[in-house]
Write an enzyme that holds these catalytic residues in place. Structure first.
Site, PDB file in Angstrom:
ATOM      1  N   LEU A  33       0.816  -1.214   0.000  1.00  0.00           N
ATOM      2  CA  LEU A  33       0.000   0.000   0.000  1.00  0.00           C
ATOM      3  C   LEU A  33       0.852   1.267   0.000  1.00  0.00           C
ATOM      4  CD1 LEU A  33      -2.715  -1.054   2.619  1.00  0.00           C
ATOM      5  CD2 LEU A  33      -2.747  -1.363   0.137  1.00  0.00           C
ATOM      6  N   HIS A  34       0.378   2.257  -0.745  1.00  0.00           N
ATOM      7  CA  HIS A  34       1.009   3.581  -0.749  1.00  0.00           C
ATOM      8  C   HIS A  34      -0.103   4.613  -0.553  1.00  0.00           C
ATOM      9  CE1 HIS A  34      -0.590   3.821  -4.770  1.00  0.00           C
ATOM     10  NE2 HIS A  34       0.110   2.757  -5.149  1.00  0.00           N
ATOM     11  N   HIS A  37      -3.427   4.217  -2.432  1.00  0.00           N
ATOM     12  CA  HIS A  37      -4.387   3.263  -1.853  1.00  0.00           C
ATOM     13  C   HIS A  37      -5.051   3.860  -0.611  1.00  0.00           C
ATOM     14  CE1 HIS A  37      -1.438   0.232  -3.628  1.00  0.00           C
ATOM     15  NE2 HIS A  37      -2.571  -0.096  -4.207  1.00  0.00           N
ATOM     16  N   ASP A 150      -5.550   3.819 -12.639  1.00  0.00           N
ATOM     17  CA  ASP A 150      -5.766   2.741 -13.600  1.00  0.00           C
ATOM     18  C   ASP A 150      -7.078   3.025 -14.317  1.00  0.00           C
ATOM     19  OD1 ASP A 150      -3.437   1.092 -13.053  1.00  0.00           O
ATOM     20  OD2 ASP A 150      -4.329   0.847 -11.082  1.00  0.00           O
ATOM     21  N   VAL A 176      -3.264  10.118  -6.865  1.00  0.00           N
ATOM     22  CA  VAL A 176      -2.413  10.784  -5.868  1.00  0.00           C
ATOM     23  C   VAL A 176      -0.989  10.785  -6.427  1.00  0.00           C
ATOM     24  CG1 VAL A 176      -1.543  10.713  -3.505  1.00  0.00           C
ATOM     25  CG2 VAL A 176      -3.893  10.017  -3.992  1.00  0.00           C
TER      26      VAL A 176
END
Ligand code: PAF
Length: 288
Positions: A33-34, A37, A150, A176
């Site tokens: 996760l970044h 997410h 996406d 982001v």
């Protein structure tokens, strides 16, 4: 935050929540996760009573020569980040339970799954729609939050929801970006320091097209070649595509016209393939 690994337990939990009148939000992820997410989880937190984040590296969406084994994983860190971002339930199924021996059923969104990303990765979207459909059956969400990063995936999920009459509200949350404009992605970790610097050209080339459209440029040929020059100057190792598409349908357009155009690109820096896109407003021509 509760961690659920069994499909049956997740379904029982979801049925219970629905009986209690709770709205369920799902944020499907493949982990690592970044902040991108985490922004999806935060959005689901705002929109629904119970946030289920799913963490499953889905083998069905990786081609034979793709990076399934190398795909970055850090479940312990993911658990911490998912909880901090407001996840109520982290659903982490096992591959053998999602795709048991003898698994044979796939969901395909025709046309859309075969263009752009789908041309280069022919089985990718079949894997995405299949796993998302399965996750919807298991988590029983009212709302699903996906990222605009996406963009083709989001358009395909929108089409699947419509075509299969799924009772799920789709939210597509904004991209982001890092401070220099690079879109956040789990794959950014593969970039070496030089490639990381160069990769900002993705965003710069989108900004260039946006500004040019703002100044009245309407030629896709001119816009695309300007973007190509910028990417080549930044030493992109290859440009898979620079596409001008309708923002909702993702179908390629012949000319730039109001109200909006989505510019999507897939570019390799070294061995790392990155995606980015921007929705650009196109002002109506002034009539005299
Ligand atoms: O966007 C992703 O991370 C994946 O394609 C998804 C939606 C979680 C399905 O595996």
């Amino acid at each position: 935050m509760e961690i659920v690994r069994s499909i049956a337990d997740m379904q029982t939990r979801a049925e219970g929540l629905r009986r209690e009148g709770k709205s369920i939000g799902i944020v499907p992820t493949m982990g690592f996760l970044h902040d991108g997410h985490l922004s999806l989880i935060a959005r689901a937190r705002k929109e629904t009573n119970v946030v289920v984040t799913t963490l499953f590296v889905n083998p069905a969406q990786f081609g034979l020569n793709e990076d399934l084994e190398q795909y970055p994983r850090d479940p312990v860190r993911d658990e911490k980040l998912a909880a901090e971002a407001g996840t109520d339930i982290l659903f982490m199924p096992e591959t053998r339970d999602m795709y048991p021996e003898g698994y044979r059923t796939y969901v395909v969104t025709e046309e859309l799954a075969g263009i752009l990303e789908g041309k280069i990765r022919p089985t990718h979207f079949r894997g995405v729609t299949t796993v998302v459909m399965k996750l919807f059956q298991i988590v029983k969400p009212h709302t699903a939050v996906f990222g605009q990063k996406d963009a083709q995936q989001a358009a395909i999920i929108r089409q699947m929801i419509r075509d299969l009459n799924l009772d799920v509200r789709l939210i597509v949350a904004p991209i982001v970006r890092e401070a220099d404009g690079l879109a956040m992605s789990s794959r950014n970790i593969y970039l070496n320091p030089d490639e990381r610097k160069s990769a900002v050209a993705l965003w710069k080339s989108l900004r260039f097209a946006k500004d040019a459209i703002g100044r009245g440029e309407r030629s896709i040929v001119v816009l695309r070649s300007g973007m190509e020059v910028m990417l080549q100057e930044a030493r992109a190792s290859s440009i898979d595509y620079i596409a001008f598409v309708h923002p909702n349908t993702f179908r390629e357009i012949d000319e730039i016209g109001p109200p909006e155009v989505l510019i999507a690109l897939a570019v390799r820096f070294g061995r790392t393939r990155l995606l980015d896109n921007a929705i650009v407003s196109v002002p109506a021509e002034a009539t005299s």
